[in-house]
Write an enzyme that holds these catalytic residues in place. Structure first.
Site, PDB file in Angstrom:
ATOM      1  N   HIS A  65       5.344   6.294  11.296  1.00  0.00           N
ATOM      2  CA  HIS A  65       5.001   6.054  10.012  1.00  0.00           C
ATOM      3  C   HIS A  65       3.913   7.016   9.685  1.00  0.00           C
ATOM      4  CE1 HIS A  65       3.398   4.230   6.406  1.00  0.00           C
ATOM      5  NE2 HIS A  65       3.104   3.112   6.605  1.00  0.00           N
ATOM      6  N   LYS A 123      25.476  -3.437  -1.726  1.00  0.00           N
ATOM      7  CA  LYS A 123      26.916  -3.464  -1.849  1.00  0.00           C
ATOM      8  C   LYS A 123      27.617  -2.635  -0.742  1.00  0.00           C
ATOM      9  CE  LYS A 123      26.455  -2.866  -6.819  1.00  0.00           C
ATOM     10  NZ  LYS A 123      26.669  -1.868  -7.959  1.00  0.00           N
ATOM     11  N   ARG A 138      11.417   4.220   2.914  1.00  0.00           N
ATOM     12  CA  ARG A 138      11.053   3.311   4.100  1.00  0.00           C
ATOM     13  C   ARG A 138      12.534   2.400   4.497  1.00  0.00           C
ATOM     14  NH1 ARG A 138       6.154  -0.811   4.408  1.00  0.00           N
ATOM     15  NH2 ARG A 138       5.172   1.098   5.154  1.00  0.00           N
ATOM     16  N   ARG A 183       0.676  -1.157  -0.025  1.00  0.00           N
ATOM     17  CA  ARG A 183       0.075   0.015  -0.053  1.00  0.00           C
ATOM     18  C   ARG A 183       0.750   1.234   0.013  1.00  0.00           C
ATOM     19  NH1 ARG A 183      -3.150  -3.812   1.516  1.00  0.00           N
ATOM     20  NH2 ARG A 183      -1.077  -4.232   2.968  1.00  0.00           N
ATOM     21  N   THR A 184       1.671   1.363   0.857  1.00  0.00           N
ATOM     22  CA  THR A 184       2.405   2.670   1.184  1.00  0.00           C
ATOM     23  C   THR A 184       2.902   3.009  -0.301  1.00  0.00           C
ATOM     24  OG1 THR A 184       2.631   2.238   3.397  1.00  0.00           O
ATOM     25  CG2 THR A 184       3.928   4.028   2.535  1.00  0.00           C
TER      26      THR A 184
HETATM   27  C1  NCD Z   1       2.037  -0.803   8.208  1.00  0.00           C
HETATM   28  C2  NCD Z   1       3.553  -0.777   8.410  1.00  0.00           C
HETATM   29  O1  NCD Z   1       4.388  -0.885   7.503  1.00  0.00           O
HETATM   30  O2  NCD Z   1       4.010  -0.160   9.664  1.00  0.00           O
HETATM   31  N1  NCD Z   1       1.683  -1.150   6.810  1.00  0.00           N
HETATM   32  C3  NCD Z   1       1.427  -0.023   5.865  1.00  0.00           C
HETATM   33  O3  NCD Z   1       2.190   0.848   5.793  1.00  0.00           O
HETATM   34  N2  NCD Z   1       0.042   0.319   5.579  1.00  0.00           N
HETATM   35  C4  NCD Z   1       1.576  -1.697   9.173  1.00  0.00           C
HETATM   36  C5  NCD Z   1       1.860  -3.030   8.974  1.00  0.00           C
HETATM   37  O4  NCD Z   1       2.977  -3.683   8.367  1.00  0.00           O
HETATM   38  O5  NCD Z   1       1.525  -4.010   9.947  1.00  0.00           O
END
Ligand code: NCD
Length: 306
Positions: free
Chosen positions: A129, A80, A101, A51-52
């Site tokens: 997040h 590397k 991320r 999703r993100t």
């Molecule tokens: C979340 C995350 O990555 O922290 N997912 C997301 O971005 N929707 C929640 C999760 O992974 O549980």
């Protein structure tokens, strides 16, 4: 130049503006279709994501911009041995804005310090997040009509769940917020959040272990998965993973207008039998993630659409 590391980087007024921009984007998508023409978003993902990353990419494409990036540490020069700082310095000359991320807490912050372009923290380890929180706020605001005077249950892995940490930080700034923290003893909200955030701001909260005891007077139930990748051993994960399962029987104890949110991915903590319950809004929530990320990209790039 502005970055987004934590939801606290925006004032409540700025958040209001961002959410109303997201609402306008939802209602008038055509107006924004070329707002980012010629601009590029880099998505630098050192950890898995559906999703993100894809909602960031969809957001930039919906704005008429382009996207580039990598989706695992293995497919980037991290394999590397390149540092995040060096990577972001280089990406600054390839793109106009970057979402990153990383499994390490603070990695996005380090990147922002060496970056020539706005950096968005798309999840740093078990820490924060913020764009999931923007998504959560937009969902609650759009479907509940307010962000104040809410009793919010946060359930599951409150220790490692970064979405929960960011959401608590964001919501304490609205009046009349009360939390019910539902977790097994070993997965309680970290003590620094209890003392430095909740106690320091005199936010009422209770901690409970049984969801059945909490669900009856909640306005929002925010479910989370047990964060397998952050456990030190598999045995502990296996013991914890099915601690909570929200099913039809538990939903009969909840208010008629309680909303169930989940950042997704879901594992077992919400039974599929409640997906058709009108109170289950987690798929709608994922859709709101695109509008709010569009609003965020425009805001950080300083682009105004009349
Ligand atoms: C979340 C995350 O990555 O922290 N997912 C997301 O971005 N929707 C929640 C999760 O992974 O549980």
């Amino acid at each position: 130049m502005r970055h987004l590391m934590s939801p606290m980087d925006f004032s409540v007024e700025e958040l209001d503006e961002l959410l109303s921009l997201a609402n306008d984007i939802e209602n008038n998508p055509a107006k924004y279709a070329h707002a980012c023409a010629g601009k590029k978003l880099a998505t630098c993902f050192y950890e898995p994501s559906t999703r993100t990353r894809l909602s960031f990419e969809a957001a930039m494409l919906n704005l008429g911009g382009n996207v580039l990036g990598f989706h695992s540490a293995d497919s980037s020069s991290a394999a590397k041995g390149e540092s995040v700082s060096d990577t972001i310095r280089v990406i600054s000359s390839y793109a106009d804005i970057c979402a990153i991320r990383h499994p390490k807490e603070g990695a996005a912050l380090v990147a922002s310090q060496k970056s020539g372009i706005p950096v968005i923290n798309a999840g740093d380890g078990g820490h924060q997040h913020p764009t999931q929180t923007l998504t959560d706020l937009l969902t609650i605001y759009s479907l509940k009509g307010r962000l104040n005077n809410l009793k919010i249950g946060l359930c599951g892995d409150l220790k490692f769940g970064r979405t929960v940490h960011s959401l608590i930080h964001a919501l304490i700034r609205y009046p009349g917020i009360e939390f019910v923290l539902v977790s097994p003893e070993e997965l309680r909200v970290p003590s620094y959040i209890r003392t430095d955030v909740l106690d320091a701001h005199q936010i009422p909260y209770h901690e409970m272990e049984k969801l059945e005891d909490a669900i009856g007077d909640l306005d929002i139930l925010y479910m989370t998965r047990v964060q397998r990748e952050r456990f030190f051993n598999e045995e502990d994960y296996v013991r914890m993973k099915d601690f909570y399962i929200l099913d039809k029987a538990k939903m009969t104890l909840a208010k008629e207008d309680m909303l169930v949110l989940h950042p997704l991915p879901r594992v077992n903590e919400i039974s599929v039998e409640i997906d058709d319950d009108p109170r289950a809004v987690y798929f709608k929530q994922a859709q709101y993630g695109v509008y709010v990320r569009m609003a965020l990209i425009l805001t950080l790039l300083g682009i105004q659409v009349d």
